[in-house]
Design a protein around this motif. Structure first.
Motif, PDB file in Angstrom:
ATOM      1  N   ALA A  37     139.380  -4.843  78.258  1.00  0.00           N
ATOM      2  CA  ALA A  37     140.299  -5.606  78.837  1.00  0.00           C
ATOM      3  C   ALA A  37     141.036  -5.152  80.476  1.00  0.00           C
ATOM      4  CB  ALA A  37     141.229  -6.345  78.126  1.00  0.00           C
ATOM      5  N   ASP A  38     140.993  -3.775  80.232  1.00  0.00           N
ATOM      6  CA  ASP A  38     141.902  -3.056  81.360  1.00  0.00           C
ATOM      7  C   ASP A  38     140.875  -2.625  82.220  1.00  0.00           C
ATOM      8  OD1 ASP A  38     144.099  -3.993  80.076  1.00  0.00           O
ATOM      9  OD2 ASP A  38     144.558  -1.964  79.374  1.00  0.00           O
ATOM     10  N   TYR A  39     139.512  -2.400  82.169  1.00  0.00           N
ATOM     11  CA  TYR A  39     138.519  -1.736  82.727  1.00  0.00           C
ATOM     12  C   TYR A  39     138.585  -2.066  84.274  1.00  0.00           C
ATOM     13  CZ  TYR A  39     134.679   1.232  84.122  1.00  0.00           C
ATOM     14  OH  TYR A  39     134.020   2.487  84.593  1.00  0.00           O
ATOM     15  N   ALA A  40     138.338  -0.968  85.177  1.00  0.00           N
ATOM     16  CA  ALA A  40     138.090  -0.803  86.335  1.00  0.00           C
ATOM     17  C   ALA A  40     137.956   0.442  86.914  1.00  0.00           C
ATOM     18  CB  ALA A  40     138.985  -1.835  87.372  1.00  0.00           C
ATOM     19  N   THR A  41     137.558   0.578  88.199  1.00  0.00           N
ATOM     20  CA  THR A  41     137.367   1.897  88.627  1.00  0.00           C
ATOM     21  C   THR A  41     138.707   2.735  89.426  1.00  0.00           C
ATOM     22  OG1 THR A  41     136.090   3.488  90.062  1.00  0.00           O
ATOM     23  CG2 THR A  41     136.761   1.456  91.098  1.00  0.00           C
ATOM     24  N   VAL A  42     138.839   3.587  89.543  1.00  0.00           N
ATOM     25  CA  VAL A  42     140.144   4.412  90.115  1.00  0.00           C
ATOM     26  C   VAL A  42     140.000   4.930  91.450  1.00  0.00           C
ATOM     27  CG1 VAL A  42     141.014   4.720  87.816  1.00  0.00           C
ATOM     28  CG2 VAL A  42     139.623   6.720  88.864  1.00  0.00           C
ATOM     29  N   HIS A  43     141.093   4.982  92.221  1.00  0.00           N
ATOM     30  CA  HIS A  43     141.275   5.403  93.746  1.00  0.00           C
ATOM     31  C   HIS A  43     140.235   4.908  94.391  1.00  0.00           C
ATOM     32  CE1 HIS A  43     142.032   9.308  90.992  1.00  0.00           C
ATOM     33  NE2 HIS A  43     143.036   8.695  91.125  1.00  0.00           N
ATOM     34  N   ARG A  44     139.479   3.651  94.197  1.00  0.00           N
ATOM     35  CA  ARG A  44     138.809   3.118  95.128  1.00  0.00           C
ATOM     36  C   ARG A  44     138.902   1.464  95.601  1.00  0.00           C
ATOM     37  NH1 ARG A  44     136.397   7.066  92.121  1.00  0.00           N
ATOM     38  NH2 ARG A  44     134.527   8.118  93.170  1.00  0.00           N
ATOM     39  N   GLY A  45     139.161   0.907  94.607  1.00  0.00           N
ATOM     40  CA  GLY A  45     139.345  -0.690  94.715  1.00  0.00           C
ATOM     41  C   GLY A  45     140.628  -1.182  95.299  1.00  0.00           C
ATOM     42  N   VAL A  46     140.836  -1.986  95.922  1.00  0.00           N
ATOM     43  CA  VAL A  46     141.855  -2.512  96.559  1.00  0.00           C
ATOM     44  C   VAL A  46     142.414  -3.944  95.766  1.00  0.00           C
ATOM     45  CG1 VAL A  46     141.409  -1.721  98.912  1.00  0.00           C
ATOM     46  CG2 VAL A  46     140.651  -4.253  98.231  1.00  0.00           C
ATOM     47  N   TYR A  47     141.512  -4.113  94.612  1.00  0.00           N
ATOM     48  CA  TYR A  47     142.076  -5.176  93.877  1.00  0.00           C
ATOM     49  C   TYR A  47     143.110  -4.708  93.133  1.00  0.00           C
ATOM     50  CZ  TYR A  47     137.975  -3.201  91.684  1.00  0.00           C
ATOM     51  OH  TYR A  47     136.953  -2.293  91.052  1.00  0.00           O
ATOM     52  N   ALA A  48     143.706  -5.895  92.134  1.00  0.00           N
ATOM     53  CA  ALA A  48     144.772  -5.538  91.299  1.00  0.00           C
ATOM     54  C   ALA A  48     144.617  -4.616  90.163  1.00  0.00           C
ATOM     55  CB  ALA A  48     145.470  -6.749  91.056  1.00  0.00           C
ATOM     56  N   ASN A  52     145.989  -1.046  89.100  1.00  0.00           N
ATOM     57  CA  ASN A  52     146.767  -0.742  87.858  1.00  0.00           C
ATOM     58  C   ASN A  52     146.012   0.294  86.902  1.00  0.00           C
ATOM     59  OD1 ASN A  52     148.473  -2.666  88.562  1.00  0.00           O
ATOM     60  ND2 ASN A  52     147.273  -4.107  87.261  1.00  0.00           N
ATOM     61  N   MET A  53     144.699   0.599  87.065  1.00  0.00           N
ATOM     62  CA  MET A  53     144.047   1.476  86.509  1.00  0.00           C
ATOM     63  C   MET A  53     144.290   2.764  87.293  1.00  0.00           C
ATOM     64  SD  MET A  53     142.217   2.170  83.695  1.00  0.00           S
ATOM     65  CE  MET A  53     140.924   1.062  82.998  1.00  0.00           C
ATOM     66  N   THR A  54     144.369   2.870  88.132  1.00  0.00           N
ATOM     67  CA  THR A  54     144.705   4.110  88.888  1.00  0.00           C
ATOM     68  C   THR A  54     145.937   4.332  88.555  1.00  0.00           C
ATOM     69  OG1 THR A  54     143.329   3.489  90.980  1.00  0.00           O
ATOM     70  CG2 THR A  54     144.934   5.041  91.283  1.00  0.00           C
ATOM     71  N   LEU A  55     146.762   3.657  88.269  1.00  0.00           N
ATOM     72  CA  LEU A  55     148.292   3.996  88.288  1.00  0.00           C
ATOM     73  C   LEU A  55     148.252   4.619  86.716  1.00  0.00           C
ATOM     74  CD1 LEU A  55     150.356   0.941  89.520  1.00  0.00           C
ATOM     75  CD2 LEU A  55     150.421   3.507  90.628  1.00  0.00           C
ATOM     76  N   ALA A  56     147.589   3.875  85.919  1.00  0.00           N
ATOM     77  CA  ALA A  56     147.504   4.544  84.471  1.00  0.00           C
ATOM     78  C   ALA A  56     146.936   5.674  84.499  1.00  0.00           C
ATOM     79  CB  ALA A  56     146.875   3.407  83.687  1.00  0.00           C
ATOM     80  N   TYR A  57     145.609   6.069  85.361  1.00  0.00           N
ATOM     81  CA  TYR A  57     144.969   7.184  85.285  1.00  0.00           C
ATOM     82  C   TYR A  57     146.067   8.454  85.992  1.00  0.00           C
ATOM     83  CZ  TYR A  57     141.193  10.670  86.563  1.00  0.00           C
ATOM     84  OH  TYR A  57     140.422  11.791  86.610  1.00  0.00           O
ATOM     85  N   GLU A  58     146.858   8.231  86.777  1.00  0.00           N
ATOM     86  CA  GLU A  58     147.530   9.268  87.304  1.00  0.00           C
ATOM     87  C   GLU A  58     148.934   9.319  86.388  1.00  0.00           C
ATOM     88  OE1 GLU A  58     146.719  11.423  89.621  1.00  0.00           O
ATOM     89  OE2 GLU A  58     144.939  10.410  89.872  1.00  0.00           O
ATOM     90  N   ALA A  59     149.117   8.199  85.671  1.00  0.00           N
ATOM     91  CA  ALA A  59     150.504   8.637  84.738  1.00  0.00           C
ATOM     92  C   ALA A  59     149.596   9.443  83.607  1.00  0.00           C
ATOM     93  CB  ALA A  59     150.789   7.343  84.008  1.00  0.00           C
ATOM     94  N   ALA A  60     148.495   9.434  83.179  1.00  0.00           N
ATOM     95  CA  ALA A  60     148.123  10.352  82.391  1.00  0.00           C
ATOM     96  C   ALA A  60     148.014  11.759  82.803  1.00  0.00           C
ATOM     97  CB  ALA A  60     146.572   9.980  82.032  1.00  0.00           C
ATOM     98  N   ARG A  61     147.831  11.932  84.019  1.00  0.00           N
ATOM     99  CA  ARG A  61     147.726  13.227  84.776  1.00  0.00           C
ATOM    100  C   ARG A  61     149.307  13.837  84.442  1.00  0.00           C
ATOM    101  NH1 ARG A  61     144.311  15.428  88.266  1.00  0.00           N
ATOM    102  NH2 ARG A  61     143.904  13.332  89.088  1.00  0.00           N
ATOM    103  N   GLU A  62     150.416  13.030  84.825  1.00  0.00           N
ATOM    104  CA  GLU A  62     151.683  13.295  84.734  1.00  0.00           C
ATOM    105  C   GLU A  62     151.968  13.398  83.057  1.00  0.00           C
ATOM    106  OE1 GLU A  62     154.368  13.310  86.578  1.00  0.00           O
ATOM    107  OE2 GLU A  62     153.539  12.306  88.544  1.00  0.00           O
ATOM    108  N   ARG A  63     151.363  12.807  82.245  1.00  0.00           N
ATOM    109  CA  ARG A  63     151.641  12.926  80.763  1.00  0.00           C
ATOM    110  C   ARG A  63     151.059  14.365  80.410  1.00  0.00           C
ATOM    111  NH1 ARG A  63     153.959  13.788  76.988  1.00  0.00           N
ATOM    112  NH2 ARG A  63     154.147  12.285  75.077  1.00  0.00           N
ATOM    113  N   VAL A  64     150.030  14.472  80.714  1.00  0.00           N
ATOM    114  CA  VAL A  64     149.380  16.197  80.529  1.00  0.00           C
ATOM    115  C   VAL A  64     150.311  17.334  81.084  1.00  0.00           C
ATOM    116  CG1 VAL A  64     147.523  17.761  80.846  1.00  0.00           C
ATOM    117  CG2 VAL A  64     146.973  15.204  80.387  1.00  0.00           C
TER     118      VAL A  64
END
Length: 388
Positions: A37-48, A52-64
């Motif tokens: 349900a949440d899947y999309a690419t990161v760092h590339r798309g201008v769509y919502a 959102n996935m880019t934010l989640a991906y970078e939030a994971a980096r912060e978490r690590v």
């Protein structure tokens, strides 16, 4: 905790967590959600959804980064600790001599050889710990790197990391720690440890395969060139010249492991919800129970220190570890089987040092319990009856 792990259904006695940990339902759910349900690419798309996935991906980096006491711009996502060590071995600009130890995993030996480093080997103490007194005598200004396991994947011995960092820094070398066996069972603070690089894999931390992290000091990462080229890691590209992004982006060529990164985030949340101190104490009790039970037999040789972290390696007189592992995998009288690791554990130099071709290894996870120890001991007794 066993009910949280679908892979343990049916009473399976899984004692191979040092190889790879079973996955809790929350990690499985995070994987399904990220892939569905949440899947999309990161760092590339201008769509919502991509945003959102880019934010989640970078939030994971912060978490690590939070998990190991670093900063987000010091965390590189890699396929695992193996790739992390290869990255440092290939890209570190001051190749010279590297000090390893006898107990290192092949993933902390072969990359340095392939990259052309001169390898020196630190011996072990009598109880199977890295001999830092010997390391102090061996280190010279020609050493630009010291690369050691935080916790041995065979012996469970734990490195005095702060002393290792001090010894490395005295000769202006950098310290890389292989943290694969440490992060699932003990709190890690890279600043307190004093290391310069720290590597770990997610799949031993109750997360997915194919993802891990390399932490490195920001100044060191900035001084290192990329070792793989492709999309995302660039600044500008022309046929005449390419310039590269800043770290950590320059080390993450291509479409990343989006789903796996989000599942790693879920695994870290899960582990910390239980508490690493509680996990370590639980595993320590089980290690003590198993070592005591094995020591009571006259046909077992134990390896490693008494305070081994989550791992017990041993040999059984007259029985090859592969035979033991095969018999344990056969259902016992109660219909359940026991899974251990049998072999050289990707540590052939250590096997040569121990004077064996292989060992049997039982390794615990937060889901392990006294029933697993009892089942293993019953299986060992059954094996003895077979072999006489």
């Amino acid at each position: 905790m066993r009910d949280d792990f679908p892979g343990l259904a049916g009473g399976w006695h899984y004692l191979d967590s040092a190889a790879t940990a079973q996955k809790p339902q929350v990690v499985i759910d995070a994987t399904v959600r990220a892939m569905g349900a949440d899947y999309a690419t990161v760092h590339r798309g201008v769509y919502a959804r991509s945003a959102n996935m880019t934010l989640a991906y970078e939030a994971a980096r912060e978490r690590v980064a939070q998990f190991i006491g670093g900063k987000a711009d010091e965390v590189v996502f890699v396929r695992g600790a193996t790739e992390a060590i290869n990255l440092v071995a290939q890209s570190f600009p001051k190749k010279g001599r590297v000090l390893l130890s006898v107990l290192e995993h092949h993933s902390n030996i072969v990359p340095w050889q392939l990259a052309g480093w001169q390898v020196d080997v630190c011996p072990l103490t009598a109880d199977g710990c890295i001999d830092l007194d010997a390391a102090e005598k061996m280190l010279t200004p020609e050493h630009t790197m010291v690369a050691l396991a935080h916790v041995s994947n065979v012996l469970g011995s734990t490195l005095d990391c702060t002393r290792a960092a001090d010894l490395a820094h005295r000769v202006r070398a950098r310290l890389l720690l292989d943290g694969c066996q440490a992060v699932p069972r003990m709190a890690v603070d890279v600043a307190a440890l004093g290391c310069d690089f720290y590597a770990f894999s997610a799949h031993k931390l109750y997360g997915p395969t194919g993802i891990g992290a390399l932490w490195g000091r920001a100044a060191l990462l900035e001084a290192m060139p990329p070792w793989q080229g492709g999309g995302s890691m660039i600044d500008k590209v022309s046929f005449e010249r390419t310039t590269f992004a800043s770290a950590p982006t320059r080390f993450e060529a291509g479409t990343p492991a989006i789903v796996e990164v989000l599942a790693l985030h879920a695994a870290i949340d899960f582990v910390e919800s239980i508490g690493l101190a509680a996990i370590h104490a639980h595993e320590t009790r089980l290690v003590g129970q198993l070592r005591e039970a094995l020591r009571a037999r006259n046909d077992i040789t134990l390896f490693g220190p008494e305070d081994a972290a989550g791992i017990v390696s041993f040999a059984m007189d007259g029985v090859h570890p592969h035979d033991l592992g095969t018999i344990l995998d056969e259902p016992g009288p109660d219909g359940t089987s026991v899974a251990i690791r049998a072999g050289h554990h990707c540590a052939q130099p250590l096997m040569a040092h121990l004077g064996v071709s292989a060992t049997a290894r039982a390794s615990f996870g937060l889901y392990s319990d006294a029933d697993d120890v009892a089942a293993l001991m019953a299986g060992i007794e059954r094996t003895r009856r077979i072999f006489g």
